[in-house]
Design a protein around this motif. Structure first.
Motif: not given
Length: 350
Positions: A171-180, A244-251
């Protein structure tokens, strides 16, 4: 290979379906007057009245014999069916069940509380020493370790996603909740792990004449696919967070907004990174991989943020199809999110 299945929604039956697709004979045991609840998962359909409408939604007034769930059509196929109250306190049921066990290679269950029905692994091995037993549950069985009270808990797919660590990072970062994930991926992945375990145990039985019991838990399946999360925690003390949809370790590594929709672009490693930037007409000397794309620090740096803005501008200036065609020419991994209707119409997919 003959498989006896006493299970319902969704992991154990899907594992049996996979084995059936590989060529196994699967006998699905369902409770009298109850059946597999998967038969009643909405939407429920019935035969239509024309070629244009071969099936239509069925209302509650339609007799059960005339309707079936789309989920059951998808996953209940390719099995023999047997109605039996699997309770060893009923003499006839015990006789029938044990005779089936004697003539099967695999017994697969996700009833969890088998001992309450008078069924033990030891009893079944006495009847069939080469039997492979596959226990599928949410939290595992105490015979394989773990806290007995936790093993006794009931579970469904999202429960396993939550307790296995997947939901927290999805899911997306806070304040969005976890998502299944919405497509019961926990059940389907658990089924895949289960099939692999069964085949390994069968290989052992073929070589030694000795059966085995395997234990497959939803929470363990989910924790197994968390990539480097455990190593990051134990070695670095970090807890992976939602991105979220962003890969946090590369771009580039994100689902980008286009003129008419969305386009996913992933470019890991310097070679693909440079191909991606060249395809988008972005200067690789101005945005070198080591400074703008290779790590969490790089993509969050000033130059990394500038690069992201350049990519977003390039994307939103084109339709998804235009962007995809340009990136494909340079062998850059990219994808337009497809609907089921898109897949059904795809010459390549179908």
């Amino acid at each position: 290979m003959r498989v006896l299945l006493t299970g319902s929604i969704v992991a154990a039956p899907f594992a049996a379906s996979l084995l059936a697709e590989y060529g196994a004979e699967v006998i699905h045991v369902e409770r009298p007057k109850v059946g597999d609840p998967y038969r009643n998962q909405a939407p429920i359909i019935m035969a239509g009245d024309s070629e244009e409408k071969p099936f239509v939604l069925a209302g509650p007034e339609v007799p059960a014999s005339q309707k079936v769930s789309t989920g059951w059509i998808q996953e209940g196929r390719n099995k023999l069916s047997l109605t039996l109250e699997v309770n060893m306190k009923i003499p006839e049921a015990r006789e029938i069940f044990l005779s089936l066990i004697k003539n099967c290679d695999v017994w697969m269950e996700n009833m969890v509380w088998t001992e309450k029905l008078g069924i033990t692994d030891a009893m079944l091995f006495e009847v069939n020493p080469k039997l492979v037993i596959a226990h599928v549950s949410g939290f595992g069985r105490p015979q394989f370790g773990g806290v007995p009270e936790e093993c006794d808990r009931p579970s469904y797919d999202p429960v396993g996603q939550a307790e296995g660590g997947y939901m927290f990072i999805n899911g997306f970062p806070e304040p969005s909740p976890p998502s299944h994930a919405t497509s019961f991926i926990n059940d389907y992945l658990t089924a895949s792990f289960c099939v692999n375990a069964i085949l390994m145990a069968l290989r052992h039985a073929e070589k030694t004449g000795e059966g085995q019991a395997v234990d497959v838990a939803q929470i363990e399946t989910m924790s197994k696919i968390l990539n480097d999360s455990f190593v990051n925690y134990f070695q670095l003390g970090t807890v992976k967070q939602r991105a979220g949809n962003k890969v946090p370790i590369f771009q580039p590594g994100n689902l980008y907004k286009t003129k008419d929709g969305y386009l996913y672009l992933g470019a890991f490693g310097p070679a693909v990174y440079n191909r991606a930037l060249n395809a988008m007409g972005i200067d690789t000397e101005k945005f070198p991989y080591t400074l703008a794309g290779c790590s969490t620090e790089a993509i969050n740096s000033e130059i990394g943020i500038q690069l992201n803005a350049e990519i977003e501008h390039w994307m939103v200036s084109r339709t998804s199809k235009e962007g995809q065609e340009q990136l494909k020419k340079k062998k850059v991994p990219c994808a337009i999110p497809q609907t089921i209707a898109d897949l059904a119409a795809s010459e390549h997919y179908c």
